[in-house]
Design an enzyme around this catalytic site. Sequence first.
Site, PDB file in Angstrom:
ATOM      1  N   HIS A 163       0.819  -1.219   0.000  1.00  0.00           N
ATOM      2  CA  HIS A 163       0.000   0.000   0.000  1.00  0.00           C
ATOM      3  C   HIS A 163       0.851   1.267   0.000  1.00  0.00           C
ATOM      4  O   HIS A 163       2.040   1.232   0.310  1.00  0.00           O
ATOM      5  CB  HIS A 163      -0.917   0.031   1.234  1.00  0.00           C
ATOM      6  CG  HIS A 163      -2.139  -0.821   1.077  1.00  0.00           C
ATOM      7  ND1 HIS A 163      -2.129  -2.174   1.312  1.00  0.00           N
ATOM      8  CD2 HIS A 163      -3.417  -0.516   0.692  1.00  0.00           C
ATOM      9  CE1 HIS A 163      -3.336  -2.669   1.088  1.00  0.00           C
ATOM     10  NE2 HIS A 163      -4.139  -1.690   0.711  1.00  0.00           N
TER      11      HIS A 163
ATOM     12  N   LYS B  11      -1.237   5.090   4.554  1.00  0.00           N
ATOM     13  CA  LYS B  11      -2.223   4.196   5.180  1.00  0.00           C
ATOM     14  C   LYS B  11      -1.949   4.087   6.680  1.00  0.00           C
ATOM     15  O   LYS B  11      -0.818   3.877   7.109  1.00  0.00           O
ATOM     16  CB  LYS B  11      -2.155   2.810   4.515  1.00  0.00           C
ATOM     17  CG  LYS B  11      -3.181   1.837   5.045  1.00  0.00           C
ATOM     18  CD  LYS B  11      -3.375   0.633   4.128  1.00  0.00           C
ATOM     19  CE  LYS B  11      -4.356  -0.370   4.709  1.00  0.00           C
ATOM     20  NZ  LYS B  11      -5.667   0.223   5.017  1.00  0.00           N
TER      21      LYS B  11
HETATM   22  N1  LIG Z   1     -13.183  -0.930   1.620  1.00  0.00           N
HETATM   23  C1  LIG Z   1     -12.473  -0.424   0.612  1.00  0.00           C
HETATM   24  O1  LIG Z   1     -12.646  -0.791  -0.563  1.00  0.00           O
HETATM   25  C2  LIG Z   1     -11.448   0.621   0.916  1.00  0.00           C
HETATM   26  C3  LIG Z   1     -11.218   0.972   2.212  1.00  0.00           C
HETATM   27  N2  LIG Z   1     -10.345   1.976   2.497  1.00  0.00           N
HETATM   28  C4  LIG Z   1     -10.295   2.351   3.887  1.00  0.00           C
HETATM   29  O2  LIG Z   1     -11.056   3.552   4.030  1.00  0.00           O
HETATM   30  C5  LIG Z   1     -10.535   4.352   5.079  1.00  0.00           C
HETATM   31  C6  LIG Z   1     -10.247   5.733   4.564  1.00  0.00           C
HETATM   32  O3  LIG Z   1      -9.194   5.678   3.623  1.00  0.00           O
HETATM   33  P1  LIG Z   1      -8.681   7.013   2.902  1.00  0.00           P
HETATM   34  O4  LIG Z   1      -9.805   7.706   2.219  1.00  0.00           O
HETATM   35  O5  LIG Z   1      -7.494   6.606   2.119  1.00  0.00           O
HETATM   36  O6  LIG Z   1      -8.214   7.875   4.169  1.00  0.00           O
HETATM   37  P2  LIG Z   1      -8.106   9.475   4.300  1.00  0.00           P
HETATM   38  O7  LIG Z   1      -7.215   9.709   5.473  1.00  0.00           O
HETATM   39  O8  LIG Z   1      -7.728  10.070   2.992  1.00  0.00           O
HETATM   40  O9  LIG Z   1      -9.589   9.937   4.615  1.00  0.00           O
HETATM   41  C7  LIG Z   1     -10.216   9.796   5.853  1.00  0.00           C
HETATM   42  C8  LIG Z   1     -11.069  11.038   6.068  1.00  0.00           C
HETATM   43  O10 LIG Z   1     -11.865  10.841   7.212  1.00  0.00           O
HETATM   44  C9  LIG Z   1     -11.788  12.030   8.019  1.00  0.00           C
HETATM   45  N3  LIG Z   1     -12.151  11.754   9.387  1.00  0.00           N
HETATM   46  C10 LIG Z   1     -11.355  11.492  10.467  1.00  0.00           C
HETATM   47  N4  LIG Z   1     -12.100  11.288  11.556  1.00  0.00           N
HETATM   48  C11 LIG Z   1     -13.393  11.432  11.173  1.00  0.00           C
HETATM   49  C12 LIG Z   1     -14.637  11.376  11.857  1.00  0.00           C
HETATM   50  N5  LIG Z   1     -14.703  11.112  13.156  1.00  0.00           N
HETATM   51  N6  LIG Z   1     -15.784  11.585  11.154  1.00  0.00           N
HETATM   52  C13 LIG Z   1     -15.746  11.863   9.847  1.00  0.00           C
HETATM   53  N7  LIG Z   1     -14.584  11.952   9.137  1.00  0.00           N
HETATM   54  C14 LIG Z   1     -13.428  11.734   9.797  1.00  0.00           C
HETATM   55  C15 LIG Z   1     -10.355  12.479   7.813  1.00  0.00           C
HETATM   56  O11 LIG Z   1     -10.185  13.833   8.224  1.00  0.00           O
HETATM   57  P3  LIG Z   1      -8.736  14.316   8.775  1.00  0.00           P
HETATM   58  O12 LIG Z   1      -7.775  14.042   7.669  1.00  0.00           O
HETATM   59  O13 LIG Z   1      -8.960  15.746   9.098  1.00  0.00           O
HETATM   60  O14 LIG Z   1      -8.466  13.443   9.990  1.00  0.00           O
HETATM   61  C16 LIG Z   1     -10.221  12.294   6.310  1.00  0.00           C
HETATM   62  O15 LIG Z   1     -10.761  13.386   5.590  1.00  0.00           O
HETATM   63  C17 LIG Z   1      -9.321   3.573   5.613  1.00  0.00           C
HETATM   64  O16 LIG Z   1      -9.692   2.775   6.701  1.00  0.00           O
HETATM   65  C18 LIG Z   1      -8.938   2.692   4.432  1.00  0.00           C
HETATM   66  O17 LIG Z   1      -8.240   1.525   4.824  1.00  0.00           O
HETATM   67  C19 LIG Z   1      -9.653   2.619   1.526  1.00  0.00           C
HETATM   68  C20 LIG Z   1      -9.802   2.275   0.230  1.00  0.00           C
HETATM   69  C21 LIG Z   1     -10.722   1.247  -0.196  1.00  0.00           C
HETATM   70  O1  LIG Z   2      -6.103   2.282   2.966  1.00  0.00           O
HETATM   71  C1  LIG Z   2      -6.256   1.902   1.767  1.00  0.00           C
HETATM   72  O2  LIG Z   2      -5.821   2.520   0.822  1.00  0.00           O
HETATM   73  C2  LIG Z   2      -7.015   0.664   1.538  1.00  0.00           C
HETATM   74  N1  LIG Z   2      -7.589   0.078   2.550  1.00  0.00           N
HETATM   75  C3  LIG Z   2      -8.376  -1.111   2.507  1.00  0.00           C
HETATM   76  C4  LIG Z   2      -7.736  -2.196   3.326  1.00  0.00           C
HETATM   77  O3  LIG Z   2      -7.140  -1.915   4.385  1.00  0.00           O
HETATM   78  O4  LIG Z   2      -7.850  -3.375   2.960  1.00  0.00           O
HETATM   79  C5  LIG Z   2      -8.731  -1.511   1.108  1.00  0.00           C
HETATM   80  C6  LIG Z   2      -7.671  -1.261   0.091  1.00  0.00           C
HETATM   81  O5  LIG Z   2      -6.638  -2.167   0.304  1.00  0.00           O
HETATM   82  C7  LIG Z   2      -7.178   0.170   0.158  1.00  0.00           C
END
Ligand SMILES: NC(=O)C1=CN([C@@H]2O[C@H](COP(=O)(O)OP(=O)(O)OC[C@H]3O[C@@H](n4cnc5c(N)ncnc54)[C@H](OP(=O)(O)O)[C@@H]3O)[C@@H](O)[C@H]2O)C=CC1
Ligand SMILES: O=C(O)C1=N[C@H](C(=O)O)C[C@H](O)C1
Length: 249
Positions: free
Chosen positions: A132, A136
Amino acid sequence: MTNVAVLGARGRMGKTVCQAVTDADDLQLVAELDAGDEVTRETVAGADAVVDFTVPDATKGNVLAALAAGCHVVVGTTGWTDAGLAEVEAAAGAAGRNVIIAPNFALSSVLAMHFAALAAPYFESAEVIELHHPKKLDAPSGTAAATAKKIAAARAASGSAAMPDATAADPDGTRGGLIDGVRVHALRVSGLTAHEEILLGNPGELLTIRTDSFDRQSFMPGVLLAVRKVGGLPGLTVGLDHVMDLPGR
Ligand SMILES: NC(=O)C1=CN([C@@H]2O[C@H](COP(=O)(O)OP(=O)(O)OC[C@H]3O[C@@H](n4cnc5c(N)ncnc54)[C@H](OP(=O)(O)O)[C@@H]3O)[C@@H](O)[C@H]2O)C=CC1
Ligand SMILES: O=C(O)C1=N[C@H](C(=O)O)C[C@H](O)C1
């Protein structure tokens, strides 16, 4: 028209989801919430479904608040424990609303996990490598943890013997983590997005299953599918494989 609110709307995934919802003819983006915003009946602005891509520490509280606000919930955020899932299942039942939580919404990844579980009983060795971007927060990835658990369950169901491994000393933990007896290795490298390799081996042969998300666009068909289906899937559903109704599950 299904009204959708996005939590984590300023994040990498949240921004992509907001655009995908905006571009879909049958969905309407009614609220974009992020860190510091409360999740209430008012702030979700009439959403039928709330989508959460936030951070592991916040996601359970968000889901419970969204259920209390009367919404179905689709969750991509990782870091869930069995206790957290049980709490959400009970809350969904009490609210009469549904929740889909999936560690990975990319169709290639869902299929890779499925194929790995199908193949696992036929190989004596199985290890998972997840790769990744370095921003992350959690390791291993939710996808790698789910993959390891599916491999372990398939091996247990078929009565597989313990995997061969003569390692007698590993003072620096270079053999990786162990999830349900399956080795998982986490890499964080600039330039990567989200990738996984599953190695299944027998004497003289190797099956490698690899999935690559080069762009966050890869997650959008799965997220939109879950948003469209969540209203019809009672209670808590974990994993997009259930939503896709894959054969052989
Ligand atoms: N299931 C799937 O297919 C996928 C899952 N993921 C997962 O999704 C999650 C997010 O990933 P990603 O978008 O890369 O992360 P980011 O850090 O880019 O985004 C997370 C966002 O959530 C905000 N945030 C933090 N705390 C809160 C809260 N209490 N309420 C609302 N918003 C909040 C953050 O704000 P701030 O930065 O100000 O803290 C930030 O804007 C991770 O757990 C990742 O592993 C990612 C890709 C695919
Ligand atoms: O944080 C990410 O980027 C992603 N998170 C998810 C995970 O922890 O499996 C899904 C994907 O791998 C991207």
